[in-house]
Design a protein around this motif. Structure first.
Motif, mmCIF file in Angstrom:
data_model
loop_
_atom_site.group_PDB
_atom_site.id
_atom_site.type_symbol
_atom_site.label_atom_id
_atom_site.label_comp_id
_atom_site.label_asym_id
_atom_site.label_seq_id
_atom_site.Cartn_x
_atom_site.Cartn_y
_atom_site.Cartn_z
ATOM 1 N N LEU A 77 -48.740 36.987 42.688
ATOM 2 C CA LEU A 77 -47.706 35.983 42.962
ATOM 3 C C LEU A 77 -46.749 35.808 41.791
ATOM 4 O O LEU A 77 -45.532 35.943 41.925
ATOM 5 N N TRP A 78 -47.299 35.499 40.621
ATOM 6 C CA TRP A 78 -46.430 35.201 39.476
ATOM 7 C C TRP A 78 -46.028 36.456 38.728
ATOM 8 O O TRP A 78 -44.995 36.469 38.053
ATOM 9 N N ARG A 118 -34.709 37.793 45.552
ATOM 10 C CA ARG A 118 -35.570 36.647 45.892
ATOM 11 C C ARG A 118 -36.215 36.053 44.642
ATOM 12 O O ARG A 118 -36.178 34.851 44.417
ATOM 13 N N GLU A 126 -42.243 18.670 50.566
ATOM 14 C CA GLU A 126 -43.012 19.679 49.815
ATOM 15 C C GLU A 126 -42.062 20.534 49.010
ATOM 16 O O GLU A 126 -41.863 21.718 49.291
ATOM 17 N N THR A 154 -44.826 23.412 40.834
ATOM 18 C CA THR A 154 -45.113 24.497 41.778
ATOM 19 C C THR A 154 -46.520 25.060 41.621
ATOM 20 O O THR A 154 -47.132 24.998 40.543
ATOM 21 N N SER A 155 -47.009 25.596 42.704
ATOM 22 C CA SER A 155 -48.353 26.162 42.768
ATOM 23 C C SER A 155 -48.471 27.377 41.842
ATOM 24 O O SER A 155 -47.540 28.171 41.775
ATOM 25 N N ASP A 193 -39.696 23.055 51.673
ATOM 26 C CA ASP A 193 -40.352 24.006 50.775
ATOM 27 C C ASP A 193 -39.349 24.723 49.875
ATOM 28 O O ASP A 193 -39.536 25.892 49.533
ATOM 29 N N HIS A 204 -47.265 23.544 56.104
ATOM 30 C CA HIS A 204 -47.431 24.738 56.929
ATOM 31 C C HIS A 204 -48.212 24.424 58.203
ATOM 32 O O HIS A 204 -49.206 25.065 58.535
ATOM 33 N N TYR A 232 -42.833 36.762 40.897
ATOM 34 C CA TYR A 232 -41.708 35.834 40.687
ATOM 35 C C TYR A 232 -41.202 35.830 39.246
ATOM 36 O O TYR A 232 -40.002 35.697 39.013
ATOM 37 N N HIS A 234 -51.756 21.521 48.352
ATOM 38 C CA HIS A 234 -50.798 22.615 48.525
ATOM 39 C C HIS A 234 -51.535 23.944 48.381
ATOM 40 O O HIS A 234 -52.490 24.039 47.622
ATOM 41 N N PHE A 291 -52.407 32.210 51.771
ATOM 42 C CA PHE A 291 -52.343 30.781 51.419
ATOM 43 C C PHE A 291 -53.054 29.927 52.469
ATOM 44 O O PHE A 291 -53.810 29.021 52.153
ATOM 45 N N ALA A 324 -47.855 33.607 50.690
ATOM 46 C CA ALA A 324 -47.427 32.603 51.672
ATOM 47 C C ALA A 324 -47.456 33.167 53.091
ATOM 48 O O ALA A 324 -47.541 32.421 54.055
ATOM 49 N N TYR A 377 -38.614 28.025 47.919
ATOM 50 C CA TYR A 377 -39.205 29.208 48.560
ATOM 51 C C TYR A 377 -38.604 29.439 49.945
ATOM 52 O O TYR A 377 -38.620 30.561 50.459
HETATM 53 C C1 1DF Z 1 -44.367 30.741 48.123
HETATM 54 C C2 1DF Z 1 -44.411 29.868 49.201
HETATM 55 C C3 1DF Z 1 -44.721 30.294 46.852
HETATM 56 C C4 1DF Z 1 -44.831 28.574 49.008
HETATM 57 C C5 1DF Z 1 -45.106 28.981 46.669
HETATM 58 O O1 1DF Z 1 -45.502 28.494 45.463
HETATM 59 C C6 1DF Z 1 -45.099 28.085 47.736
HETATM 60 C C7 1DF Z 1 -43.925 32.112 48.318
HETATM 61 C C8 1DF Z 1 -45.726 29.416 44.410
HETATM 62 O O2 1DF Z 1 -43.164 32.349 49.274
HETATM 63 O O3 1DF Z 1 -44.319 32.974 47.546
HETATM 64 O O4 1DF Z 1 -45.277 26.798 47.503
HETATM 65 N N1 1DF Z 1 -45.003 27.791 50.173
HETATM 66 O O5 1DF Z 1 -45.491 26.623 50.107
HETATM 67 O O6 1DF Z 1 -44.811 28.309 51.306
#
Ligand code: 1DF
Ligand code: MN
Length: 393
Positions: free
Chosen positions: A89-90, A100, A61, A132-133, A356, A283, A93, A230, A254, A250, A359
Protein backbone atom coordinates in the motif's frame (compact mmCIF):
# COMPACT_ATOMS: atom_id res chain seq x y z
CA UNK A 1 -16.67 22.72 -16.52
CA UNK A 2 -16.04 22.02 -12.89
CA UNK A 3 -15.56 18.32 -13.34
CA UNK A 4 -12.44 18.58 -15.39
CA UNK A 5 -10.40 19.49 -12.31
CA UNK A 6 -11.57 16.33 -10.62
CA UNK A 7 -9.81 13.01 -10.81
CA UNK A 8 -9.22 12.91 -14.54
CA UNK A 9 -8.87 9.13 -14.68
CA UNK A 10 -12.30 8.43 -13.39
CA UNK A 11 -15.95 8.97 -13.91
CA UNK A 12 -15.66 12.71 -14.03
CA UNK A 13 -14.17 12.75 -17.51
CA UNK A 14 -17.08 10.72 -18.74
CA UNK A 15 -19.30 13.15 -16.89
CA UNK A 16 -17.75 16.00 -18.80
CA UNK A 17 -18.16 14.16 -22.07
CA UNK A 18 -21.78 13.49 -21.31
CA UNK A 19 -22.31 17.08 -20.28
CA UNK A 20 -20.75 18.27 -23.52
CA UNK A 21 -23.16 16.08 -25.39
CA UNK A 22 -20.43 14.14 -27.18
CA UNK A 23 -22.23 10.88 -26.57
CA UNK A 24 -18.94 9.28 -25.57
CA UNK A 25 -20.20 8.01 -22.26
CA UNK A 26 -22.74 5.82 -23.97
CA UNK A 27 -20.25 4.46 -26.46
CA UNK A 28 -17.60 3.72 -23.80
CA UNK A 29 -19.97 2.15 -21.35
CA UNK A 30 -22.26 -0.53 -22.69
CA UNK A 31 -24.73 -0.14 -19.83
CA UNK A 32 -24.56 3.61 -19.48
CA UNK A 33 -28.32 3.81 -19.31
CA UNK A 34 -28.66 1.81 -16.10
CA UNK A 35 -28.73 4.28 -13.23
CA UNK A 36 -29.03 1.58 -10.58
CA UNK A 37 -25.76 -0.05 -11.59
CA UNK A 38 -23.81 2.96 -10.45
CA UNK A 39 -22.22 3.23 -13.87
CA UNK A 40 -24.44 5.81 -15.41
CA UNK A 41 -22.63 9.09 -15.55
CA UNK A 42 -24.59 12.23 -16.00
CA UNK A 43 -24.08 15.85 -15.04
CA UNK A 44 -27.56 16.06 -13.58
CA UNK A 45 -27.00 19.13 -11.41
CA UNK A 46 -24.43 21.54 -10.11
CA UNK A 47 -22.86 20.78 -6.77
CA UNK A 48 -22.97 23.61 -4.27
CA UNK A 49 -22.36 23.87 -0.57
CA UNK A 50 -24.86 25.64 1.67
CA UNK A 51 -27.83 23.32 1.58
CA UNK A 52 -29.46 24.24 -1.75
CA UNK A 53 -31.02 20.76 -1.91
CA UNK A 54 -32.47 20.87 1.58
CA UNK A 55 -29.52 19.31 3.36
CA UNK A 56 -25.89 19.94 4.08
CA UNK A 57 -23.44 17.28 2.97
CA UNK A 58 -21.25 15.95 5.76
CA UNK A 59 -18.57 13.55 4.57
CA UNK A 60 -17.60 11.18 7.36
CA UNK A 61 -14.52 9.21 6.25
CA UNK A 62 -12.06 11.76 4.98
CA UNK A 63 -8.33 11.16 5.25
CA UNK A 64 -5.24 13.26 5.82
CA UNK A 65 -1.61 12.32 6.38
CA UNK A 66 1.33 13.97 8.02
CA UNK A 67 4.74 14.12 6.39
CA UNK A 68 6.41 12.37 9.31
CA UNK A 69 3.83 9.58 9.23
CA UNK A 70 4.49 8.91 5.55
CA UNK A 71 8.25 9.20 6.10
CA UNK A 72 8.08 6.48 8.75
CA UNK A 73 6.02 4.26 6.44
CA UNK A 74 8.65 4.71 3.77
CA UNK A 75 11.47 4.04 6.23
CA UNK A 76 9.76 0.80 7.25
CA UNK A 77 9.28 -0.23 3.63
CA UNK A 78 12.98 0.35 3.00
CA UNK A 79 14.43 -1.17 6.17
CA UNK A 80 12.34 -4.34 5.92
CA UNK A 81 10.26 -3.80 9.08
CA UNK A 82 7.05 -3.10 7.16
CA UNK A 83 4.58 -5.92 6.81
CA UNK A 84 3.52 -7.11 3.36
CA UNK A 85 0.44 -4.93 3.35
CA UNK A 86 2.43 -1.78 4.11
CA UNK A 87 4.92 -2.60 1.36
CA UNK A 88 2.06 -3.01 -1.08
CA UNK A 89 0.00 0.00 0.00
CA UNK A 90 2.50 2.62 1.12
CA UNK A 91 5.29 1.33 -1.08
CA UNK A 92 2.89 2.38 -3.82
CA UNK A 93 1.46 5.69 -2.58
CA UNK A 94 4.73 7.04 -1.19
CA UNK A 95 6.91 6.08 -4.15
CA UNK A 96 4.95 5.51 -7.33
CA UNK A 97 5.29 8.20 -10.00
CA UNK A 98 1.78 7.34 -11.22
CA UNK A 99 -0.80 10.10 -11.36
CA UNK A 100 -3.00 8.40 -8.76
CA UNK A 101 -0.19 8.09 -6.21
CA UNK A 102 1.29 11.56 -6.63
CA UNK A 103 -2.11 13.25 -6.63
CA UNK A 104 -3.28 11.36 -3.56
CA UNK A 105 -0.07 12.13 -1.67
CA UNK A 106 -0.46 15.81 -2.48
CA UNK A 107 -4.08 15.84 -1.36
CA UNK A 108 -3.49 13.79 1.80
CA UNK A 109 -0.86 16.21 3.02
CA UNK A 110 -3.03 19.27 2.53
CA UNK A 111 -5.50 20.51 5.12
CA UNK A 112 -5.55 23.99 3.64
CA UNK A 113 -6.99 25.80 0.67
CA UNK A 114 -6.82 22.98 -1.89
CA UNK A 115 -8.93 20.67 0.25
CA UNK A 116 -11.47 23.39 0.96
CA UNK A 117 -11.65 24.15 -2.75
CA UNK A 118 -12.20 20.49 -3.58
CA UNK A 119 -14.96 20.37 -0.97
CA UNK A 120 -16.52 23.48 -2.49
CA UNK A 121 -16.32 21.99 -5.97
CA UNK A 122 -18.14 18.83 -4.94
CA UNK A 123 -20.63 20.44 -2.57
CA UNK A 124 -19.17 19.00 0.61
CA UNK A 125 -20.10 21.29 3.49
CA UNK A 126 -18.16 19.51 6.21
CA UNK A 127 -15.47 16.85 6.32
CA UNK A 128 -14.90 14.55 9.28
CA UNK A 129 -11.19 14.00 9.13
CA UNK A 130 -8.96 11.23 10.40
CA UNK A 131 -5.29 10.32 10.09
CA UNK A 132 -5.03 8.03 7.09
CA UNK A 133 -4.81 4.28 7.45
CA UNK A 134 -2.97 2.58 9.08
CA UNK A 135 -2.39 5.63 11.30
CA UNK A 136 0.60 4.84 13.51
CA UNK A 137 -0.54 1.32 14.26
CA UNK A 138 2.27 -0.58 12.45
CA UNK A 139 5.05 1.36 14.19
CA UNK A 140 7.31 -0.89 16.24
CA UNK A 141 8.74 1.91 18.39
CA UNK A 142 5.79 2.70 20.64
CA UNK A 143 7.21 6.03 21.80
CA UNK A 144 7.61 7.10 18.19
CA UNK A 145 4.06 5.96 17.42
CA UNK A 146 2.63 8.01 20.29
CA UNK A 147 4.68 11.06 19.33
CA UNK A 148 3.51 10.95 15.71
CA UNK A 149 -0.12 10.33 16.68
CA UNK A 150 -0.24 13.17 19.19
CA UNK A 151 1.47 15.56 16.76
CA UNK A 152 -1.01 14.54 14.06
CA UNK A 153 -3.82 15.29 16.51
CA UNK A 154 -2.35 18.71 17.26
CA UNK A 155 -1.93 19.43 13.56
CA UNK A 156 -5.52 18.41 12.84
CA UNK A 157 -6.84 20.47 15.76
CA UNK A 158 -5.02 23.45 14.33
CA UNK A 159 -6.62 22.94 10.90
CA UNK A 160 -10.05 22.55 12.49
CA UNK A 161 -9.49 25.79 14.35
CA UNK A 162 -8.66 27.54 11.06
CA UNK A 163 -11.76 26.11 9.32
CA UNK A 164 -14.24 25.52 12.11
CA UNK A 165 -17.28 25.49 9.85
CA UNK A 166 -15.74 22.98 7.42
CA UNK A 167 -13.63 20.50 9.38
CA UNK A 168 -14.37 18.12 12.23
CA UNK A 169 -11.64 15.97 13.73
CA UNK A 170 -11.33 12.42 14.93
CA UNK A 171 -8.60 11.40 17.38
CA UNK A 172 -5.76 9.16 16.24
CA UNK A 173 -4.45 6.73 18.83
CA UNK A 174 -1.63 4.21 19.18
CA UNK A 175 -3.33 1.02 20.38
CA UNK A 176 0.15 -0.43 21.00
CA UNK A 177 -0.24 1.48 24.30
CA UNK A 178 -3.90 1.19 25.31
CA UNK A 179 -3.62 3.33 28.47
CA UNK A 180 -1.95 6.14 26.55
CA UNK A 181 -4.60 5.81 23.85
CA UNK A 182 -7.32 6.19 26.47
CA UNK A 183 -5.69 9.39 27.68
CA UNK A 184 -5.37 10.66 24.13
CA UNK A 185 -9.07 9.96 23.53
CA UNK A 186 -9.84 12.15 26.54
CA UNK A 187 -7.44 14.85 25.31
CA UNK A 188 -9.02 14.72 21.85
CA UNK A 189 -12.52 15.05 23.26
CA UNK A 190 -11.84 17.64 25.93
CA UNK A 191 -8.93 19.75 24.72
CA UNK A 192 -8.90 19.39 20.94
CA UNK A 193 -12.65 19.38 20.29
CA UNK A 194 -12.62 16.11 18.34
CA UNK A 195 -15.87 14.24 17.88
CA UNK A 196 -14.84 10.61 17.47
CA UNK A 197 -11.93 8.20 17.33
CA UNK A 198 -10.61 6.31 14.34
CA UNK A 199 -8.73 3.04 14.61
CA UNK A 200 -7.47 1.42 11.44
CA UNK A 201 -8.45 -2.14 12.20
CA UNK A 202 -5.80 -4.51 13.53
CA UNK A 203 -2.65 -3.37 15.27
CA UNK A 204 0.22 -5.61 14.19
CA UNK A 205 -2.16 -8.55 14.01
CA UNK A 206 -3.89 -7.78 17.31
CA UNK A 207 -7.63 -7.21 17.35
CA UNK A 208 -9.56 -4.90 19.61
CA UNK A 209 -11.48 -7.73 21.28
CA UNK A 210 -8.30 -8.62 23.20
CA UNK A 211 -8.62 -7.68 26.88
CA UNK A 212 -5.52 -5.46 26.70
CA UNK A 213 -7.49 -2.93 24.64
CA UNK A 214 -10.24 -2.44 27.20
CA UNK A 215 -8.95 0.99 28.32
CA UNK A 216 -9.77 2.26 24.82
CA UNK A 217 -13.40 1.15 25.12
CA UNK A 218 -13.61 2.59 28.63
CA UNK A 219 -12.40 5.95 27.33
CA UNK A 220 -14.96 5.83 24.52
CA UNK A 221 -17.69 5.16 27.07
CA UNK A 222 -16.44 7.94 29.36
CA UNK A 223 -16.33 10.48 26.55
CA UNK A 224 -19.44 9.17 24.77
CA UNK A 225 -17.60 9.16 21.47
CA UNK A 226 -18.10 6.84 18.49
CA UNK A 227 -15.32 4.61 17.18
CA UNK A 228 -14.74 4.53 13.44
CA UNK A 229 -13.08 1.24 12.52
CA UNK A 230 -11.39 2.00 9.25
CA UNK A 231 -9.81 -0.68 7.06
CA UNK A 232 -6.17 -1.63 7.00
CA UNK A 233 -4.29 -4.15 4.93
CA UNK A 234 -4.35 -7.75 6.08
CA UNK A 235 -1.74 -8.82 8.63
CA UNK A 236 1.00 -11.06 7.20
CA UNK A 237 -0.56 -14.22 8.62
CA UNK A 238 -3.77 -13.52 6.68
CA UNK A 239 -2.31 -12.17 3.47
CA UNK A 240 -2.06 -15.49 1.62
CA UNK A 241 -2.13 -14.93 -2.11
CA UNK A 242 -3.97 -11.61 -1.93
CA UNK A 243 -1.09 -9.50 -3.20
CA UNK A 244 -0.26 -11.84 -6.07
CA UNK A 245 -3.90 -11.63 -7.01
CA UNK A 246 -3.82 -7.83 -6.82
CA UNK A 247 -6.70 -7.93 -4.35
CA UNK A 248 -5.07 -6.93 -1.05
CA UNK A 249 -6.04 -3.26 -0.90
CA UNK A 250 -9.21 -1.21 -1.05
CA UNK A 251 -10.37 -3.38 -3.92
CA UNK A 252 -11.21 -6.29 -1.58
CA UNK A 253 -8.63 -7.18 1.09
CA UNK A 254 -9.59 -4.19 3.26
CA UNK A 255 -13.16 -5.42 3.54
CA UNK A 256 -12.11 -8.99 4.34
CA UNK A 257 -9.90 -7.86 7.19
CA UNK A 258 -12.18 -5.19 8.58
CA UNK A 259 -15.42 -7.16 8.48
CA UNK A 260 -13.58 -9.96 10.27
CA UNK A 261 -12.50 -7.48 12.93
CA UNK A 262 -16.04 -6.16 13.36
CA UNK A 263 -17.43 -9.68 13.70
CA UNK A 264 -14.80 -10.56 16.29
CA UNK A 265 -15.91 -7.59 18.36
CA UNK A 266 -19.59 -8.52 18.15
CA UNK A 267 -19.15 -12.21 18.87
CA UNK A 268 -16.91 -11.61 21.88
CA UNK A 269 -19.64 -9.47 23.38
CA UNK A 270 -18.24 -5.94 23.08
CA UNK A 271 -21.77 -4.48 22.95
CA UNK A 272 -22.91 -6.52 25.94
CA UNK A 273 -20.05 -4.95 27.90
CA UNK A 274 -20.59 -1.48 26.37
CA UNK A 275 -24.25 -1.30 25.31
CA UNK A 276 -24.05 2.37 24.33
CA UNK A 277 -20.92 1.95 22.19
CA UNK A 278 -21.37 3.06 18.58
CA UNK A 279 -19.03 1.56 16.01
CA UNK A 280 -18.91 3.13 12.56
CA UNK A 281 -17.71 1.31 9.49
CA UNK A 282 -17.35 2.46 5.92
CA UNK A 283 -17.73 0.73 2.57
CA UNK A 284 -21.30 -0.31 3.17
CA UNK A 285 -20.54 -1.20 6.80
CA UNK A 286 -17.95 -3.56 5.32
CA UNK A 287 -20.74 -5.73 3.90
CA UNK A 288 -22.03 -6.85 7.29
CA UNK A 289 -25.62 -5.85 6.45
CA UNK A 290 -25.47 -8.03 3.35
CA UNK A 291 -24.30 -11.07 5.33
CA UNK A 292 -26.43 -10.49 8.41
CA UNK A 293 -28.90 -13.34 8.06
CA UNK A 294 -26.10 -15.84 7.54
CA UNK A 295 -23.72 -14.58 10.20
CA UNK A 296 -26.56 -14.47 12.71
CA UNK A 297 -27.88 -17.92 11.80
CA UNK A 298 -24.49 -19.60 11.81
CA UNK A 299 -23.38 -17.78 14.93
CA UNK A 300 -26.41 -19.06 16.80
CA UNK A 301 -25.93 -22.57 15.40
CA UNK A 302 -22.31 -22.48 16.57
CA UNK A 303 -23.25 -21.26 20.03
CA UNK A 304 -26.02 -23.85 20.46
CA UNK A 305 -23.78 -26.73 19.52
CA UNK A 306 -20.86 -25.58 21.72
CA UNK A 307 -18.68 -25.91 18.70
CA UNK A 308 -16.15 -23.26 19.76
CA UNK A 309 -15.01 -22.44 23.28
CA UNK A 310 -14.85 -18.78 22.34
CA UNK A 311 -18.39 -18.50 20.99
CA UNK A 312 -20.54 -17.67 24.00
CA UNK A 313 -24.22 -16.76 24.03
CA UNK A 314 -24.80 -13.05 23.61
CA UNK A 315 -27.55 -10.95 25.18
CA UNK A 316 -29.05 -10.26 21.77
CA UNK A 317 -28.99 -11.59 18.26
CA UNK A 318 -26.80 -9.96 15.62
CA UNK A 319 -29.78 -8.04 14.21
CA UNK A 320 -29.99 -6.16 17.48
CA UNK A 321 -26.38 -5.00 17.41
CA UNK A 322 -26.65 -4.04 13.76
CA UNK A 323 -29.63 -1.82 14.60
CA UNK A 324 -28.37 -0.43 17.89
CA UNK A 325 -24.58 -0.28 17.85
CA UNK A 326 -23.35 -0.10 14.26
CA UNK A 327 -23.36 2.85 11.92
CA UNK A 328 -22.56 2.44 8.25
CA UNK A 329 -21.25 4.85 5.65
CA UNK A 330 -21.19 4.77 1.87
CA UNK A 331 -17.45 5.48 1.54
CA UNK A 332 -16.23 3.73 -1.59
CA UNK A 333 -19.76 2.45 -2.24
CA UNK A 334 -21.82 5.31 -3.64
CA UNK A 335 -24.00 2.59 -5.02
CA UNK A 336 -27.75 2.77 -4.67
CA UNK A 337 -28.43 -0.92 -3.91
CA UNK A 338 -25.78 -0.92 -1.17
CA UNK A 339 -27.06 2.25 0.48
CA UNK A 340 -30.64 1.01 0.37
CA UNK A 341 -29.63 -2.32 1.83
CA UNK A 342 -27.91 -0.56 4.73
CA UNK A 343 -30.99 1.60 5.32
CA UNK A 344 -33.25 -1.42 5.24
CA UNK A 345 -31.12 -3.59 7.51
CA UNK A 346 -29.66 -1.02 9.93
CA UNK A 347 -32.39 1.60 9.87
CA UNK A 348 -32.49 5.04 8.30
CA UNK A 349 -30.91 6.66 11.36
CA UNK A 350 -27.72 4.62 11.00
CA UNK A 351 -26.47 5.27 7.49
CA UNK A 352 -24.27 8.24 6.62
CA UNK A 353 -22.59 9.78 3.63
CA UNK A 354 -18.80 9.60 3.13
CA UNK A 355 -16.64 10.50 0.16
CA UNK A 356 -13.32 8.93 1.23
CA UNK A 357 -11.33 11.88 -0.08
CA UNK A 358 -8.71 11.81 -1.43
CA UNK A 359 -8.84 8.12 -2.32
CA UNK A 360 -12.13 8.74 -4.02
CA UNK A 361 -12.92 12.18 -5.38
CA UNK A 362 -15.56 11.96 -8.05
CA UNK A 363 -18.20 14.65 -8.43
CA UNK A 364 -20.65 12.31 -10.14
CA UNK A 365 -20.63 10.05 -7.11
CA UNK A 366 -21.96 12.93 -5.05
CA UNK A 367 -24.62 13.51 -7.69
CA UNK A 368 -25.52 9.81 -7.63
CA UNK A 369 -26.09 10.05 -3.88
CA UNK A 370 -28.13 13.24 -4.31
CA UNK A 371 -30.23 11.28 -6.79
CA UNK A 372 -30.84 8.26 -4.53
CA UNK A 373 -34.45 7.20 -4.68
CA UNK A 374 -35.13 7.43 -0.97
CA UNK A 375 -37.46 9.90 0.74
CA UNK A 376 -36.33 13.52 1.22
CA UNK A 377 -36.40 12.94 4.99
CA UNK A 378 -34.15 9.88 4.62
CA UNK A 379 -31.79 11.81 2.37
CA UNK A 380 -31.41 14.58 4.90
CA UNK A 381 -30.62 12.01 7.58
CA UNK A 382 -28.13 10.31 5.28
CA UNK A 383 -26.22 13.43 4.29
CA UNK A 384 -26.54 15.56 7.38
CA UNK A 385 -28.51 14.84 10.50
CA UNK A 386 -27.32 11.30 11.23
CA UNK A 387 -23.73 12.57 11.27
CA UNK A 388 -24.79 15.48 13.49
CA UNK A 389 -26.51 13.08 15.84
CA UNK A 390 -23.87 10.38 16.12
CA UNK A 391 -20.81 12.64 16.14
CA UNK A 392 -22.69 15.06 18.43
CA UNK A 393 -21.89 18.05 16.24
C1 1DF B 1 -7.33 3.39 -0.19
C2 1DF B 1 -8.70 3.40 0.05
C3 1DF B 1 -6.44 3.77 0.82
C4 1DF B 1 -9.16 3.75 1.29
C5 1DF B 1 -6.93 4.16 2.05
O1 1DF B 1 -6.12 4.50 3.08
C6 1DF B 1 -8.30 4.22 2.28
C7 1DF B 1 -6.83 3.02 -1.50
C8 1DF B 1 -4.73 4.24 2.96
O2 1DF B 1 -7.58 3.18 -2.48
O3 1DF B 1 -5.70 2.56 -1.59
O4 1DF B 1 -8.75 4.78 3.39
N1 1DF B 1 -10.55 3.58 1.51
O5 1DF B 1 -11.06 3.78 2.66
O6 1DF B 1 -11.27 3.09 0.60
MN1 MN C 1 -10.97 5.40 3.82
Amino acid sequence: MKDDVIDPRGMSRRGVNAALGLGLAASLLPDAGLAKTGEKIAMTHELKTGGDRGYLRIATEEAFATREQVDVFLRMVKDGTADKGMVSLWGFYAQSPSERATQIMDRLLDLGEQRIRHMDETGIDKAILALTSPGVQPLLDVEEAKRIASRANDYLADAVQKHPSRYIGMTAVAPQDPEWSAQEIHRGAKELGFKGVQINSHTQGHYLDEAQFDPIFRALAETGQPLYIHPATLPDNMMGGMIDAGLDGAVFGFAVETSYHLLRLVTTGIFDRYPDLQIMAGHGCEALPYWLYRTNYMHQAGVRSNRYARLKPLKHDLYHYMRNNFLGTCSGLPFEPAVKLMIEVMGEDRVMYAMDYPYEYVADEVRAMDNLSITPAQKKKFFQTNAERWFKL
